[in-house]
Every structure is written in C-alpha cells, then in structure tokens.
Design an enzyme around this catalytic site. Sequence first.
Site, PDB file in Angstrom:
ATOM      1  CD  GLU A  49      -1.964  -2.479   1.836  1.00 29.20           C
ATOM      2  OE1 GLU A  49      -2.660  -2.564   1.873  1.00 29.20           O
ATOM      3  OE2 GLU A  49      -0.741  -2.768   2.144  1.00 29.20           O
ATOM      4  CB  THR A  50       1.672   4.399  -1.881  1.00 32.86           C
ATOM      5  OG1 THR A  50       2.230   3.115  -2.237  1.00 32.86           O
ATOM      6  CG2 THR A  50       1.968   5.509  -1.870  1.00 32.86           C
TER       7      THR A  50
END
Length: 305
Positions: A49-50
């Site tokens: 995830e970002t």
Amino acid sequence: MPAHTVRFKQIDVFTSVPFKGNPLAVVFDADALDTEQMQTIAHWTNLSETTFLLKPGDPAADYRVRIFTTRGELPFAGHPTLGTAHALLESGYRPKQAGKLVQQCGVGLVELEALPEADGAWAFAAPPARVTPLAEDRYAALSTALRSDAIDFSATPCAVDNGAPWLVVRVDSARACLALEPDAAALADIVHSVNTHGLAVYGPHDANGPATFEVRCLMAGGRFGVGEDPVTGSANAALAGLLSAQQLRPGARYSVRQGTALGRAGQVRVHYDEARPEGDPLRARGKTWIGGPSVTIVDGTFRLP
C-alpha cells in the site's frame, strides 16, 4: 521548469525493529494529485500500500487519507492507517485532541489513540464489518485449498469485510498455521467465491508462547495481489471482531505474531473497550482497538512529474 516535490516517508509498521514489519509509502501534501496520479505512484513504489495525505473534508477529522495498492484504491486498511498516523505525527503535526487522532478515509471516520506503552505505539478502532459465514458445503474445498486437516470448524470460517475483505479461518494450533502450504489455484477459488481477496488464518500458541495467536494472511488475487502479507491490520481487526462475535475472546487484551513464515517479526496488540469513558463522546461503547509500533525507514522528498 523545476521539478515539483512533496514530503515522503517510508514506514515499517507493526514493528519497532527496521525491516521486520510491513512497509508503507506515505506521500504528503497530495491535494493536487488526481486518482490516476496516485495510482501511478502506488504502482511505482510497488509496496502493498501507498497512502496520500490530504486536508480533511470533515471538521471532526485531523486529516484525510487515500489508500492505494499497486492495483487499486482501498476504502480502509489497517497498517496504512497506523503508518500514516506515525508519519504525520513525526512530521510535527499536533492532534486536535492530545493522544487521539481522527482519520477520514473511504469507510468514514476512523479513531486512533496512543497506547500507554513507551514505544510510541498507536491503535485504531476497527471499523464496522459485514460478516458472512462460509457455507458448510465449502468446508471440504477449504481443507483442500489449505492442504490441511487442522481447520477448527467449531469456529465457523467467516468472510469479514471492514473495507478490506478477508476469509477468517481458525486452525487448531500456531504450529499448524505455520505449516500451511496452500494450493494457490484452489485458494483463489475459495476466496473469490465469498468475495474476499485472501484468507486470514490463525492458530493459538501454547500458554508460554510468543503471542496469543499466530496469524498468516494468504492473498489470492484482486487488489491485494498474490502471496503472503507480512503484517495485516485489517485482517487482525476482522479476527478480533469475529472472536468477539463467536464468544472466543481470549481476554480483554491479547497479542498476535505475524510474518514469521516470511522472516518478519510483526507484533499486533488488541484490546476491547467495554465502556465509554466519561466526557469522551468520540469513543463508542464496545470499540475494538488494533495497535502496534511503527518505525521510519526512509525520510525525504518525492519528485512528481
């Protein structure tokens, strides 16, 4: 024309030891970015995830966050919630209420609170979840997918969706959990049949073990990709809620070890609220809190096109 840059941090979540948790990229000052740009950046970082920090639209929130995998956006995820909060606080942000944060994201407002331990750990309040028991006629297929006869079907396997959907399955021991070598194709068939992206398998440790439970999150396509996730806040929130619903809580507090099979050492802390403190309108009765420490690995700027 000079390059446009924004602040950037890469955080290791659910650990205080670098490289032993679950990494997260955090991009600050992202209000000018559109969805396509965010997805491009998340694809490039190539992390699970970002997150992108934005100004909140709700006056009750401290900040707003958008969460992207390499393949799409999530309305909520656990380790991005803790890692983003860590990055924001480390940057000098002062919460509206000391020791508490309110995150605005796709599932609405998510509360966070500082844990009393001295390691700077925080916890988030698990969002409401939809729970769907796995049909009994799928039990044999589940055993085949996990290549295991150690599934404890007395604790009904359930699909739990709190913004990140997991099929939660109990096995009879931590040892059995660590021994799993699933059939990837059969696993994909199971999770897709119940509209989840992976299995959260858990087994109890012995009384003198390193944690209450061992957890493994086995992903089978969709926005989560494939493989095994190192340490997973949303899955641990799903597990905590299901333990409560099935009257299997090991106590008001318990701990989880995750990532062992990957050489990580993720530590998750769970506690249940039974009552709302006086004068605290944000905290509802019966909240479930999922927490752990975070550590910054990379701190700098991100160049944007």
